[in-house]
Each structure stands twice: as structure tokens, then as C-alpha cells.
Design a protein around this motif. Structure first.
Motif, short mmCIF file in Angstrom:
data_model
loop_
_atom_site.label_atom_id
_atom_site.label_comp_id
_atom_site.label_asym_id
_atom_site.label_seq_id
_atom_site.Cartn_x
_atom_site.Cartn_y
_atom_site.Cartn_z
N VAL A 2 -3.90 -8.57 -9.70
CA VAL A 2 -3.10 -7.88 -9.91
C VAL A 2 -4.58 -6.26 -10.18
N HIS A 3 -5.76 -6.78 -9.96
CA HIS A 3 -7.19 -5.94 -9.34
C HIS A 3 -6.33 -4.81 -8.22
N TYR A 4 -6.29 -6.70 -7.27
CA TYR A 4 -6.27 -6.52 -5.79
C TYR A 4 -5.18 -5.50 -5.19
N VAL A 5 -4.33 -5.57 -5.72
CA VAL A 5 -2.73 -4.41 -6.23
C VAL A 5 -3.11 -3.34 -6.40
N LEU A 6 -3.77 -3.43 -6.78
CA LEU A 6 -3.78 -1.48 -7.45
C LEU A 6 -4.98 -1.19 -6.82
N SER A 7 -6.24 -1.52 -6.19
CA SER A 7 -7.12 -1.46 -5.21
C SER A 7 -6.45 -1.03 -4.11
N VAL A 8 -5.40 -1.77 -3.01
CA VAL A 8 -4.47 -0.95 -2.77
C VAL A 8 -3.17 -0.28 -2.51
N LYS A 9 -3.35 -0.25 -3.53
CA LYS A 9 -2.28 0.66 -4.24
C LYS A 9 -1.84 2.44 -3.44
N THR B 134 0.57 -1.20 -0.17
CA THR B 134 0.14 -0.17 -0.02
C THR B 134 0.63 1.05 -0.42
N ASP B 135 2.47 1.09 0.31
CA ASP B 135 3.14 2.38 0.23
C ASP B 135 3.57 2.52 -0.66
N ALA B 136 4.21 3.79 -1.48
CA ALA B 136 4.68 4.39 -2.57
C ALA B 136 6.01 3.65 -2.98
N TYR B 137 6.43 2.38 -2.21
CA TYR B 137 8.34 2.52 -2.58
C TYR B 137 7.89 0.51 -2.74
N TRP B 138 8.47 0.19 -3.75
CA TRP B 138 8.37 -1.45 -4.34
C TRP B 138 9.67 -1.33 -4.31
N LEU B 139 9.69 -3.24 -4.07
CA LEU B 139 11.09 -3.86 -4.40
C LEU B 139 11.17 -4.46 -5.52
N ASN B 140 10.72 -4.70 -6.35
CA ASN B 140 10.79 -5.68 -7.46
C ASN B 140 10.51 -4.73 -8.95
#
Ligand code: HEC
Length: 201
Positions: free
Chosen positions: A178-185, A134-140
Motif C-alpha cells: 500500500v505504501h508503495y502504491v501511495l508513493s507512486v500515486k 501513477t495516473d489519476a485513473y482507477w479501475l478497481n
């Protein structure tokens, strides 16, 4: 008669030069028998030798034809495409977006997440074993777009504990993930501390 032969009004030839004169005459124009400069001769010989080798190589020694070279390059392009396909699994943005508009996209996303992802990414994607989604930081993920998220979920990063889901989830289920990841992003739910790079999105 003088020893010097006149070839033009102001040109007087000496002995040595006269010996070099060829004995023909084109309407008063005469020619010296000077040897060609050696750089020219060697360039010419080199050219002939090269041409023989070139003709032999390309016509008789089985060198690749233009068609062969083209096919080799095309095979490389195909290999890259195949590699790409493995990663993206023929992801089509339009197809994904159409799927998102379906009635039960949200519900299916929640179900797929709960069944497969919750154990590591925790409630609402706040992170635990896996990073906080949910944060703005991405590892991969280097670019937060549906195709990148889809591709990463497919191949995972098993060395670091993120499974590859390509063979475990159907295309629809992957869409749901993907939809889930985008929805919590971007919800910035307190949970696992930020990891990786901050991406503007
Ligand atoms: C077994 C634990 C585990 C499960 C189950 C799991 N993940 Fe992960 N996930 C991880 C780990 C660990 C990482 C970080 C990998 C790394 O450090 O390179 C990760 C990374 C990610 C990332 C990239 C995050 C970033 O910061 O770039 C996404 C997106 C993701 N997972 C989505 C999912 C989805 C969707 C599911 C369910 C289909 C899922 N994960 C299931 C452990 C898991």
C-alpha cells in the motif's frame, strides 16, 4: 294524555322511536335501543379474532420472541461484519500510519513491490499487464484511501489477472505494498494508458 311522550322540552317522539326507548331513566336521561353500527361490530369481532390468533401465535405456536428476532438481526450484522473483515483484514489506519513512520518503510515497500508486483505493474508502477498506478485513473479502486487500496490488494480481481494477496503476503508486506502504491500515486509516469475512472485525489 297525548300519544306522544315528552323526553325533553323540545323533543317529541313518534311511535317507532318510543318503541326503541329503553325503560330505564337516569335522572331524566333516557336511552334508545339502537343497534351498534355494523362497521363497529365487525371491527370489534375482527379485533377479538386477531387477538386470539396473535396470543396463540406468540405464546403457544412457537413464534419468534423479541429476543429471537433480535438475535437473528444481530447474526445478520455479524455476517456483514465478517464479510467486511475478510475484505479489510482488520485494517487499522493508525497502525498503518505508525508502520509508515518506521525506518525501513520505503525500503520494504520497494522490495515487496519488486518481488510481487513489478512483473505486472512495471517499474515505478507505470503499468503493463496491470494498470498504471501513477495516473489519476482507477479501475478497481473507487476511493483512493489506504484502507481501499489495502482491501483491494488483499482480494484482487483474479478474473482480470490481479491476484489476491491476502494469503501470500503478511500484514506488514501488505502495508508495504500500500505504501508503495501511495508513493507512486500522482506521479503520472508515462506508461500504460489511463484505464477506468478519473478520481480526484
Ligand atoms: C499477475 C499480474 C499482477 C500482479 C503480480 C499484480 N497485479 Fe495488480 N493488477 C493486475 C491487473 C491485471 C489489474 C487490473 C485488474 C482489473 O482489470 O480489474 C491490477 C490492479 C491493481 C490495482 C488497482 C488499480 C486500479 O486501477 O484500480 C492495484 C492497486 C494493484 N493492482 C496493486 C498491485 C500490487 C501492490 C501488487 C503486488 C503485491 C500487484 N498489484 C501485483 C495484475 C497484477
Amino acid at each position: 294524555m297525548s300519544n306522544n311522550k315528552r323526553t325533553a322540552d323540545n323533543v317529541i317522539l313518534n311511535e317507532e322511536e318510543r318503541n326503541l326507548l329503553l325503560d330505564h331513566d337516569y335522572d331524566g336521561i333516557e336511552e334508545f335501543d339502537y343497534p351498534l353500527p355494523s362497521w363497529w361490530v365487525w371491527t370489534f369481532i375482527g379485533g377479538v379474532v386477531f387477538a386470539i390468533g396473535y396470543i396463540y401465535f406468540y405464546n403457544f405456536a412457537g413464534a419468534p420472541t423479541l429476543r429471537d428476532e433480535f438475535d437473528q438481526k444481530l447474526a445478520k450484522v455479524e455476517a456483514i461484519r465478517e464479510e467486511q473483515r475478510k475484505l479489510t483484514g482488520d485494517f487499522q489506519l493508525a497502525e498503518f500510519q505508525a508502520w509508515q513512520k518506521g525506518e525501513n518503510a520505503d525500503q520494504m515497500a520497494a522490495e515487496v513491490y519488486e518481488e510481487n508486483c513489478l512483473s505486472c505493474h512495471e517499474v515505478g508502477g507505470k503499468g503493463d499487464i496491470g494498470p498504471n498506478l501513477t495516473d489519476a485513473y482507477w479501475l478497481n479502486i473507487k476511493e483512493v484511501t489506504p484502507v481501499k487500496i489495502f482491501s483491494f490488494i488483499r482480494v484482487g480481481n483474479e478474473d482480470n489477472g490481479m491476484p489476491a494477496w491476502a494469503d501470500m503476503l503478511s500484514k506488514e508486506e501488505l502495508f508495504a505494498a500500500v505504501h508503495y502504491v501511495l508513493s507512486v500515486k500522482g506521479k503520472n509516469t508515462p506508461g500504460k494508458e489511463p484505464q477506468g475512472e478519473k478520481l480526484e485525489d
